[in-house]
Design a protein around this motif. Structure first.
Motif, PDB file in Angstrom:
ATOM      1  N   LEU A   1       0.726  -1.302  -0.399  1.00 20.45           N
ATOM      2  CA  LEU A   1      -0.210   0.075  -0.191  1.00 20.45           C
ATOM      3  C   LEU A   1       0.913   1.423   0.305  1.00 20.45           C
ATOM      4  O   LEU A   1       2.071   1.259   1.021  1.00 20.45           O
TER       5      LEU A   1
ATOM      6  N   LEU B   1       0.919   3.979   1.014  1.00 23.53           N
ATOM      7  CA  LEU B   1       0.437   5.558   2.197  1.00 23.53           C
ATOM      8  C   LEU B   1       0.661   6.464   2.401  1.00 23.53           C
ATOM      9  O   LEU B   1       2.278   6.800   2.737  1.00 23.53           O
TER      10      LEU B   1
ATOM     11  N   LYS C   1      -7.209   3.823  -0.921  1.00 19.93           N
ATOM     12  CA  LYS C   1      -6.033   3.029  -0.665  1.00 19.93           C
ATOM     13  C   LYS C   1      -5.959   1.335  -0.460  1.00 19.93           C
ATOM     14  O   LYS C   1      -5.169   0.183  -0.926  1.00 19.93           O
TER      15      LYS C   1
END
Length: 218
Positions: free
Chosen positions: A149, A151, A201
């Motif tokens: 991910l 982020l 996300k």
């Protein structure tokens, strides 16, 4: 994570605060020991970066006062002195860690994150996981079902608080207090926007839920 930087060198304090904010931490600054005690009396911090050589009230005196009062924050003491006796004296005042100037910024970040985990959870685990989502709190790497991910530091902070809550709701106020500076406009939508971006996300099926009146949970 909320950090109070207690440092009388204004340029250094500002540089540290800006850098830590880029890492997703909430930072405030006190330029003397007396002001540090005023700020800790009014707010809760996870970690203090405390210089030993301060005007009005020394770092040692601040450290002793906070420990006597049972203040829960972890303390990382900074000093220009590097002798072993200074290390022993600093830790003897109740500090949890100790660094000498000049120091490595990356090492400072790593030590602050370690102290922050101890302050907030008392746990030693570095990986939090729930519902297929995992977060390495040291490496600041997150995955969902093995998918990396991408982020931002703030999104990582929100995810860490939601994972640490283990399914319990985390209020908007708690997210704001832990991840944004006190100067944040109460009317801002920053928390909602960040949570929305994190939810997007993480992908489908959606894992971040909003319980009106209670907060967000994973």
């Amino acid at each position: 994570m909320r950090v109070l930087i207690v440092e009388d060198e204004a340029e250094l304090a500002t540089m540290l605060a800006e850098g830590l904010r880029e890492e997703g931490m909430v930072c405030e600054i006190a330029h003397d020991g007396a002001r540090a005690l005023e700020m800790t009396a009014a707010a809760s911090y996870d970690v203090l970066v405390l210089d030993r050589d301060l005007p009005l009230l020394s770092g040692d005196a601040v450290c002793r006062a906070l420990n006597t009062a049972g203040y829960p924050a972890r303390i990382l003491m900074l000093t220009a002195a590097g002798a072993l006796t200074d290390l022993v004296e600093g830790l003897g005042q109740g500090a949890d860690d100790y660094m000498t100037k000049p120091f490595s910024y990356l090492e400072l970040i790593a030590r602050l994150r370690a102290l922050g985990r101890r302050a907030s959870t008392g746990a030693t685990a570095t990986v939090l996981s729930r519902q297929g989502v995992s977060l390495d709190t040291v490496r600041r790497v997150a995955e969902r079902d093995g998918r990396p991910l991408r982020l931002t530091p703030r999104e990582l902070g929100v995810l860490e608080l939601l994972l640490a809550a283990d399914g319990a709701p985390v209020t908007t106020e708690e997210l704001k207090d832990r991840l944004w500076d006190a100067a944040l406009d109460p009317a801002t939508t920053a928390v909602r926007v960040t949570v929305h971006a994190l939810r997007r996300k993480l992908g489908e099926p959606s894992l971040v839920h909003h319980d009106p009146g209670f907060g967000y949970r994973l």
